[in-house]
Every structure is written in structure tokens, then in C-alpha cells.
Design an enzyme around this catalytic site. Structure first.
Site, short mmCIF file in Angstrom:
data_model
loop_
_atom_site.label_atom_id
_atom_site.label_comp_id
_atom_site.label_asym_id
_atom_site.label_seq_id
_atom_site.Cartn_x
_atom_site.Cartn_y
_atom_site.Cartn_z
CD GLU A 67 -9.71 28.38 -5.59
OE1 GLU A 67 -10.93 28.52 -5.40
OE2 GLU A 67 -9.21 27.86 -6.59
CG ASP A 113 -8.94 30.07 -9.38
OD1 ASP A 113 -10.10 29.64 -9.27
OD2 ASP A 113 -7.94 29.45 -8.94
N1 LIG Z 1 -7.64 28.00 3.44
C1 LIG Z 1 -8.75 28.09 2.73
N2 LIG Z 1 -8.88 27.30 1.64
C2 LIG Z 1 -10.00 27.41 0.90
C3 LIG Z 1 -11.03 28.31 1.23
N3 LIG Z 1 -12.01 28.20 0.31
C4 LIG Z 1 -11.59 27.26 -0.59
N4 LIG Z 1 -10.39 26.78 -0.23
C5 LIG Z 1 -9.58 25.75 -0.89
O1 LIG Z 1 -9.18 26.13 -2.19
C6 LIG Z 1 -8.78 24.96 -2.89
C7 LIG Z 1 -9.20 25.07 -4.32
O2 LIG Z 1 -8.65 24.02 -5.00
P1 LIG Z 1 -8.87 23.67 -6.53
O3 LIG Z 1 -10.25 24.19 -6.94
O4 LIG Z 1 -8.59 22.25 -6.73
O5 LIG Z 1 -7.89 24.57 -7.31
P2 LIG Z 1 -6.32 24.84 -7.15
O6 LIG Z 1 -5.65 23.85 -6.27
O7 LIG Z 1 -6.17 26.27 -6.76
O8 LIG Z 1 -5.80 24.58 -8.61
P3 LIG Z 1 -5.92 25.52 -9.87
O9 LIG Z 1 -7.05 26.49 -9.64
O10 LIG Z 1 -6.22 24.58 -10.96
O11 LIG Z 1 -4.61 26.21 -10.02
C8 LIG Z 1 -9.44 23.78 -2.18
O12 LIG Z 1 -8.42 23.03 -1.54
C9 LIG Z 1 -10.32 24.45 -1.12
O13 LIG Z 1 -10.40 23.70 0.07
C10 LIG Z 1 -10.86 29.12 2.41
O14 LIG Z 1 -11.73 29.92 2.80
N5 LIG Z 1 -9.71 28.97 3.12
#
Ligand SMILES: Nc1nc2c(ncn2[C@@H]2O[C@H](COP(=O)(O)OP(=O)(O)OP(=O)(O)O)[C@@H](O)[C@H]2O)c(=O)[nH]1
Length: 387
Positions: free
Chosen positions: A283, A240
Site C-alpha cells: 500500500e 502510505d
Molecule cells: N487489498 C490489498 N491489500 C494489500 C495489498 N498489498 C498489501 N496489502 C495489505 O496492506 C496491509 C498493510 O498493513 P500494515 O503494513 O500493517 O500497515 P497499515 O495497516 O496500513 O498501518 P499503517 O501503515 O501503520 O497506517 C496488509 O494488510 C497487507 O495485506 C494488495 O495488493 N491488495
């Protein structure tokens, strides 16, 4: 000879001719029946490899042909990719069944064989012309039938039958059945490729090109079954991205997408053929490492983590997007070996996910194993060594 014995002789001759015609008709009927059966199987072939096996092996055996080979145009290596993906790892028998198949980068070796794409070419075996099509070793062939395979008026390959009987494929022989076979094979090949393309599209992640979660769920059950059957280790990594929301918020969603593509590429570059990587969602990525003992799996996870943090993304404006990843690792351990593959696979992924949670809680940008080291020692290879 009086007229009654002349009549009797004539009668005998006619009876013989009739019997011979009946024999021929029965043999043709039988041939036609076998041909139709094979046609149905060709049309019903579920994959490219099944289709090729039917053509190269079953057609040969069913019609007693001495040698059958097939040349297919594969300019962009799509067919070879499909076959590699279908073949189980290291399966020699499976590979041998596709002996006789040549994938061509260009049409040069076959384009001069046919005057007309609608008609097979029959005649005596010609060493210089035909040896490259049948390869060595092949039986001492005396006659050949070469069938052009075409789609939308373009040559896509050719199917070659060779016989040690010089009269089997005489120039003047009727070619209706062979023409029909060539037409059906051409359509089936086209269909198989389209089918595989659709199947792949449904099992891939559009953004990153790696497998999607649906594929992973299917694949993980297969890997669990194989690990159990062959007493192999199986490791699962759950990855992740760290603070990915901040990446999106600070640099924009497009930069976030590029980061995801880059991560997929880095993970893939660290894996062997036979390992599986999939985007689990957002992600998150998951990796399956068959036959990887715990320490080896941990090394791979560390390698992935390090190359990701060592490769920040430089945006066109010069800004640098720092990237790091947290990874949870779980092993399919001996204690988990009873139960349905689906349940075992889910347990494995859940454990890796739990380990990931600990990696996040422990400060991110790290690898955490699902259980303390002694329990990792319970992995299958460790048990095997102890016995
Ligand atoms: N650019 C992009 N962003 C994505 C996609 N799928 C998910 N996201 C973003 O991934 C982010 C995940 O955020 P969080 O689950 O809060 O986790 P994080 O900010 O990585 O924090 P931690 O996992 O705790 O380190 C969110 O802002 C989603 O919008 C994608 O296909 N493209």
C-alpha cells in the site's frame, strides 16, 4: 566504310554497351549494399521512435529521395502513446525528426491507394491524390512510389516516396526491392509495437496500472541525473495508506484492491505530464516531481492527501470505507549532488521514507518534509536565486 572499320565501329559500340551495363551493375550492387545495410538497421531498431527515424530520415538521405512520409493506422492511440512516452520532455529536435509521420484514426485516407496489398503503386505525381500524403511544403514532386504496409492480410499503413525526377518512379519500373522493403517495414513495425507492449507490461503494476518499482528505480536515476545536469529541483513523495490492514480486515481484500486503484488514480490526477508515479509495494506509492521547488512539492502533496481523504469508497452495500494517506517529502538538495545517480536516488527515496515514518508517528493523514524548513531552502532553485 570497309569491313574492318565497320567491325571496329561495332566493337566500339559493344564496348560502350558493356561499360554502361557494368556501370549499372556496379550502381545496383552499391544500391543493394546500402539497402541491405539499412535493412539490418531496421531489423535492429531498438524502439518505435528509432524505427520511424530510420525510415523517415536515414532512408531518405541514404537513397537521395526528395520526400519520404509515412501514414500509420493508430485507432486506439497506442502508437502515439508509445512515442509520447519515449520522447524526452520538450525535445523539439526529437520531434522534428518525426516530421512526415501521420497517425490515422481510420484507413480512409489510404485505403484506395492500392489495388493489391502485395504491390507498391508507382507513377506520376497527382496533385489531388498525392498532395495529402506528402503535405505542404514539399518539393515540386514529379513521381511517387507508394508502398502498402500490411500485417496478416490487413492494411496497417503506407510509406510514400516522392521524387522531383519524373523517371525515378515510372509505372513500368521493377518493384522487387520496394516490395521487400514494405514487407520488412511492416514486420518491424509490428515487432516494435509488441516489444513496447512487453516492455510496458514488465514495468507496470498489474492492479493499479501505474508504473512498478522496477520502473521507478530506473526512472529515478534518470531524473536525478537530469536535475543535476540542468540544476533543477527534484522532489520525491513517499505515500502510505493509513490503517490499510483494517480496511482489508473490515471490508475484505477486494475492497482493499479497489481502494488501491482509486488512490493510484487520484495521485495521477494531481500530477503533470513528466511527473512519475509508481506503486512501490503493497500500500505504498512513490512520486517524483521534477522541477518542483520544495513549497510547490509540499502543495502537491497536500492536494493529494486532501483529495484522498475527501473521496471515501462507497461499497455496493452502502458501507463507506474511510481512506487517508500519510506522505513523506524529500528534496534532492545541493549537498547531495556528488555521487552516483543510483546512490543519490536511493538516498532521496530513503529520506522521503523517513519523513513518512514521522508522518505516521505524528498521527497519520499528514505531510511531513524530510528536513526542517531551513534545510528545504537549500534546494537547488533557492541556491540559484541566492547567486
Ligand atoms: N487489498 C490489498 N491489500 C494489500 C495489498 N498489498 C498489501 N496489502 C495489505 O496492506 C496491509 C498493510 O498493513 P500494515 O503494513 O500493517 O500497515 P497499515 O495497516 O496500513 O498501518 P499503517 O501503515 O501503520 O497506517 C496488509 O494488510 C497487507 O495485506 C494488495 O495488493 N491488495
Amino acid at each position: 566504310m570497309d569491313s574492318s572499320s565497320e567491325l571496329e565501329a561495332e566493337n566500339h559500340k559493344l564496348r560502350q554497351q558493356l561499360e554502361s551495363l557494368l556501370r549499372e551493375a556496379r550502381s545496383n550492387e552499391d544500391k543493394m549494399r546500402r539497402f541491405e545495410q539499412l535493412e539490418h538497421r531496421l531489423i535492429g531498431a531498438r524502439s518505435m521512435a528509432d524505427l520511424l527515424r530510420l525510415l523517415l530520415n536515414e532512408y531518405r538521405d541514404s537513397f537521395g529521395i526528395d520526400c519520404v512520409t509515412l501514414a500509420l493506422l493508430d485507432r486506439d492511440q497506442e502508437t502515439s502513446g508509445l512515442l509520447d512516452a519515449e520522447r524526452p520532455r520538450d525535445d523539439q529536435a526529437e520531434r522534428a525528426q518525426l516530421d512526415g509521420l501521420t497517425l490515422l484514426h481510420s484507413l480512409t485516407p489510404i485505403e484506395d491507394l492500392f489495388q493489391d496489398l502485395g504491390h507498391p503503386s508507382l507513377g506520376p505525381f497527382n496533385e489531388a491524390l498525392h498532395r495529402p500524403l506528402f503535405g505542404t511544403p514539399s518539393p515540386a514532386l514529379a513521381s511517387v512510389a507508394l508502398l502498402p504496409l500490411s500485417r496478416h492480410g490487413e492494411l496497417i499503413g503506407s510509406l510514400h516516396f516522392g521524387s522531383i525526377d519524373p523517371s525515378r518512379y515510372e509505372r513500368a519500373a521493377g518493384t522487387q526491392l520496394l516490395e521487400r522493403l514494405a514487407a520488412i517495414v511492416s514486420i518491424c513495425l509490428d515487432n516494435a509495437i509488441n516489444h513496447e507492449r512487453l516492455k510496458r507490461a514488465g514495468l507496470s503494476d498489474m492492479l493499479t496500472g501505474v508504473h512498478n518499482r522496477r520502473y521507478f528505480e530506473h526512472r529515478s536515476q534518470i531524473e536525478v541525473s537530469q536535475a543535476r545536469r540542468y540544476q533543477h529541483d527534484l522532489a520525491c513523495l513517499f505515500l502510505d495508506l493509513d490503517h490499510f490492514k483494517t480496511v482489508n480486515d473490515s471490508f475484505g481484500h477486494a475492497a482493499g484492491d479497489t481502494v488501491l486503484q482509486r488512490i493510484a488514480h487520484i495521485i495521477q490526477s494531481q500530477l503533470r505530464v513528466g511527473d512519475t508515479v509508481a506503486r512501490f509495494g503493497g500500500e505504498e506509492f512513490v512520486v517524483l516531481l521534477p522541477q518542483a521547488p520544495a513549497q510547490h512539492a509540499r502543495d502537491i502533496a497536500e492536494r493529494i492527501r486532501l483529495s484522498i481523504s475527501a473521496t471515501p469508497l462507497a461499497l455496493p452495500g452502502g458501507e463507506i470505507v474511510p481512506i487517508s494517506v500519510s506522505i513523506g517529502l524529500a528534496m534532492l538538495a545541493t549537498g547531495h549532488l556528488s555521487g552516483e545517480p543510483k546512490t543519490l536516488a536511493q538516498t532521496l527515496v530513503n529520506e522521503a521514507d523517513r519523513a513518512l515514518y514521522s508522518a505516521k508517528a505524528g498521527g497519520r493523514n499528514r505531510v511531513v518534509c524530510s528536513s526542517p524548513e531551513p534545510r528545504l531552502g537549500e534546494s537547488l532553485s533557492a541556491v540559484r536565486q541566492a547567486v
